[in-house]
Scaffold this motif. Structure first.
Motif, PDB file in Angstrom:
ATOM      1  N   ASN A  45     -14.092 -13.540  28.951  1.00 60.71           N
ATOM      2  CA  ASN A  45     -14.781 -14.809  28.769  1.00 60.71           C
ATOM      3  C   ASN A  45     -14.090 -15.605  27.667  1.00 60.71           C
ATOM      4  OD1 ASN A  45     -15.586 -13.699  26.337  1.00 60.71           O
ATOM      5  ND2 ASN A  45     -17.681 -13.273  27.013  1.00 60.71           N
ATOM      6  N   ILE A  62      -9.584 -19.650  33.466  1.00 58.54           N
ATOM      7  CA  ILE A  62     -10.805 -19.960  34.208  1.00 58.54           C
ATOM      8  C   ILE A  62     -11.330 -21.303  33.720  1.00 58.54           C
ATOM      9  CG2 ILE A  62     -13.139 -19.191  34.760  1.00 58.54           C
ATOM     10  CD1 ILE A  62     -12.173 -16.340  34.164  1.00 58.54           C
ATOM     11  N   THR A  63     -11.468 -22.261  34.607  1.00 58.26           N
ATOM     12  CA  THR A  63     -11.844 -23.631  34.214  1.00 58.26           C
ATOM     13  C   THR A  63     -13.262 -24.000  34.590  1.00 58.26           C
ATOM     14  OG1 THR A  63     -10.910 -24.479  36.292  1.00 58.26           O
ATOM     15  CG2 THR A  63      -9.449 -24.410  34.379  1.00 58.26           C
ATOM     16  N   THR A  64     -13.914 -23.238  35.462  1.00 64.88           N
ATOM     17  CA  THR A  64     -15.269 -23.568  35.892  1.00 64.88           C
ATOM     18  C   THR A  64     -16.153 -22.332  35.842  1.00 64.88           C
ATOM     19  OG1 THR A  64     -14.745 -23.134  38.225  1.00 64.88           O
ATOM     20  CG2 THR A  64     -14.431 -25.395  37.417  1.00 64.88           C
ATOM     21  N   GLY A  65     -17.485 -22.560  35.919  1.00 61.09           N
ATOM     22  CA  GLY A  65     -18.429 -21.456  35.958  1.00 61.09           C
ATOM     23  C   GLY A  65     -18.790 -20.947  34.581  1.00 61.09           C
ATOM     24  N   GLU A  66     -19.575 -19.870  34.553  1.00 59.59           N
ATOM     25  CA  GLU A  66     -20.089 -19.349  33.284  1.00 59.59           C
ATOM     26  C   GLU A  66     -19.002 -18.769  32.386  1.00 59.59           C
ATOM     27  OE1 GLU A  66     -22.720 -16.074  33.866  1.00 59.59           O
ATOM     28  OE2 GLU A  66     -21.509 -15.187  35.466  1.00 59.59           O
ATOM     29  N   ASN A  67     -17.848 -18.427  32.960  1.00 56.02           N
ATOM     30  CA  ASN A  67     -16.757 -17.864  32.157  1.00 56.02           C
ATOM     31  C   ASN A  67     -15.642 -18.870  31.905  1.00 56.02           C
ATOM     32  OD1 ASN A  67     -17.947 -15.257  32.018  1.00 56.02           O
ATOM     33  ND2 ASN A  67     -17.237 -14.851  34.108  1.00 56.02           N
ATOM     34  N   ALA A  68     -15.955 -20.162  32.037  1.00 59.25           N
ATOM     35  CA  ALA A  68     -14.959 -21.205  31.774  1.00 59.25           C
ATOM     36  C   ALA A  68     -14.397 -21.053  30.362  1.00 59.25           C
ATOM     37  CB  ALA A  68     -15.588 -22.581  31.952  1.00 59.25           C
TER      38      ALA A  68
END
Length: 444
Positions: free
Chosen positions: A79, A42-48
């Motif tokens: 996360n 996951i590269t973006t958002g709150e769980n990057a």
């Protein structure tokens, strides 16, 4: 468990990569299915910095000549700290479906399970890797190093411990082929999974207990090719040295047992240490010297139907109560495999099952009737081999009694070997690696 062999598929994620990895599944040399795993960073958002993992496996198995396709599709979200945020698992075995969901709520993992009826919720401490996400805590280990970790069980029902030991670069030999690589051992809840990698870190083979093997496949077509229907019960048979002439009438049996786990002592089983991972086990169908239970039996949770049934089978004499319970279970449960672990209310509602369901319902009803009773899981001798099976032991009229509702025996014969008492579902799967060889020394 002779007629329902549940195979645990736990694939240790070797690396996080944005690619689908295909695998072929084998049981004692027979190709029975395929699987894939897909890890997406996951590269973006709150769980990057976290990762999304999807895995799927399917196996073509037979139960008493009936085809029983089993499959599982799991999704997990982590996360950047390696916390399991949410997960779902869809399991199908024959006609039985189990749906498990989990979500991290305020640092606590809330788990719910649905299998025809709502099982309710379990709440576990959060912040731990799930069973497919162990790479978050083991990825930093170098050659020759070990890492201890804690993770959720495959159904998120509890937390289990493991140790990943990384091998050093050496010459390995698998199925006659030699290569330079690493032999890693993932010891999960005391049960080893052997993982073989090339010098470049590419997966060669994973060996699981019970004859299960996982090999990488070139692509989807290769993974799905040549899959056949296999009876795992027959393939899991342990053929002893020596023969028991009349097993169902055997009152005393002496075995030499070789394996990775010492058989337990019990009212009907005495164990003596030999050497080199071997034990001499004497099994009887009459109680040996064993103390009575120290505390009152714990009654199962309230269930109106089962409480009423237990009351109808209870008499003034504990032995008669036990016999009536065993007779009722043997007479009213059709000997049909179910493919998944069922609770006692589910077994009662379905009125069918193999030896595991028979033993589980006997234990439940006996405890509701105020008797000490437990389920025994082990090996039963039948037609020249030992097969995985389940039966019961109970305290009634001042002594221990052995009984087998599936075979309509009270007392049960001694042509068997107990491996554990009241095991959890995941513990049952570990027994397939507990015994490597058996020698029949005496049979009376």
């Amino acid at each position: 468990m002779r007629r329902s062999l549940t195979i645990l598929f736990l694939l240790l994620t070797v690396a996080v990569a944005t690619a689908v990895n295909w695998y072929s599944l084998y049981l004692n040399g027979e190709k029975i299915g395929y699987s894939y795993s897909n890890s997406v960073p996951i590269t973006t958002g709150e769980n990057a910095g976290g990762v999304w993992i999807e895995s799927y496996s399917t196996m073509q198995l037979m139960r008493d000549g009936r085809s029983m396709l089993t499959s599982s599709r799991r999704r997990e979200l982590y996360n950047a700290a390696g916390e399991l945020l949410k997960a779902s698992d869809h399991q199908l075995s024959g006609t039985e479906t189990t749906i498990i969901t989990a979500a991290l709520e305020g640092g606590v993992l809330a788990v719910s399970s649905t299998r025809g009826v709502i099982q309710g919720k379990d709440y576990l401490e959060g912040g731990l890797p799930g069973s497919l996400g162990t790479h978050f805590v083991t990825g930093g280990a170098g050659p020759g190093e070990s890492v201890d970790y804690r993770c959720y069980a495959s159904d998120y029902s509890r937390i289990i411990e493991g140790t990943l030991s990384r091998g050093v670069l050496e010459i390995l030999e698998i199925d006659g082929d030699s290569f330079t690589g690493y032999h890693n051992i993932n010891l999960l809840d005391g049960v080893p999974r052997d993982i073989y990698l090339t010098a470049a870190g590419e997966l060669v083979l994973i060996e699981l207990p019970g004859g299960m093997r996982i090999r990488p496949a070139a692509d989807e077509t290769a993974a799905k090719a040549d899959v056949g229907w296999v009876d795992p019960t027959a393939s899991a048979a342990i053929f002893p040295t020596g023969v028991i002439e009349d097993p169902r009438r055997t009152r005393r049996l002496v075995l030499e047992v070789e394996g990775g786990r010492r058989p337990p002592e019990g009212p009907f089983q005495v164990v003596a240490d030999l050497d080199d991972g071997r034990w001499r086990v004497t099994v009887t169908n009459y109680a040996l010297e064993a103390p009575p239970p120290a505390i009152e039996p714990e009654r199962p949770e309230f269930d109106r139907a089962l409480d009423n049934l237990a009351a109808s089978l209870t008499s003034d004499d504990p032995y008669d109560t036990l016999a009536d319970i065993a007779d009722w279970v043997g007479d009213n449960l059709a000997e049909l495999p179910v493919g998944v672990e069922l609770t006692a209310p589910e077994i009662y509602a379905r009125r069918r099952g193999d030896c595991s369901e028979h033993a589980a319902l006997v234990t439940d009803l006996a405890r509701r009737a105020g008797l000490h009773c437990r389920t025994v899981v082990g090996l039963l001798y039948l037609e020249g081999a030992f097969y995985y099976h389940a039966w019961n032991e109970a305290w009634a009229d001042g002594q221990w009694r052995s009984l087998d509702a599936y075979l309509n025996q009270l007392p049960a014969d001694a042509a068997r070997l107990g491996l554990a008492y009241d095991p959890r579902a995941d513990e049952r799967r570990s027994f397939f690696a507990a015994v490597d060889g058996l020698v029949v020394r005496e049979a009376e």
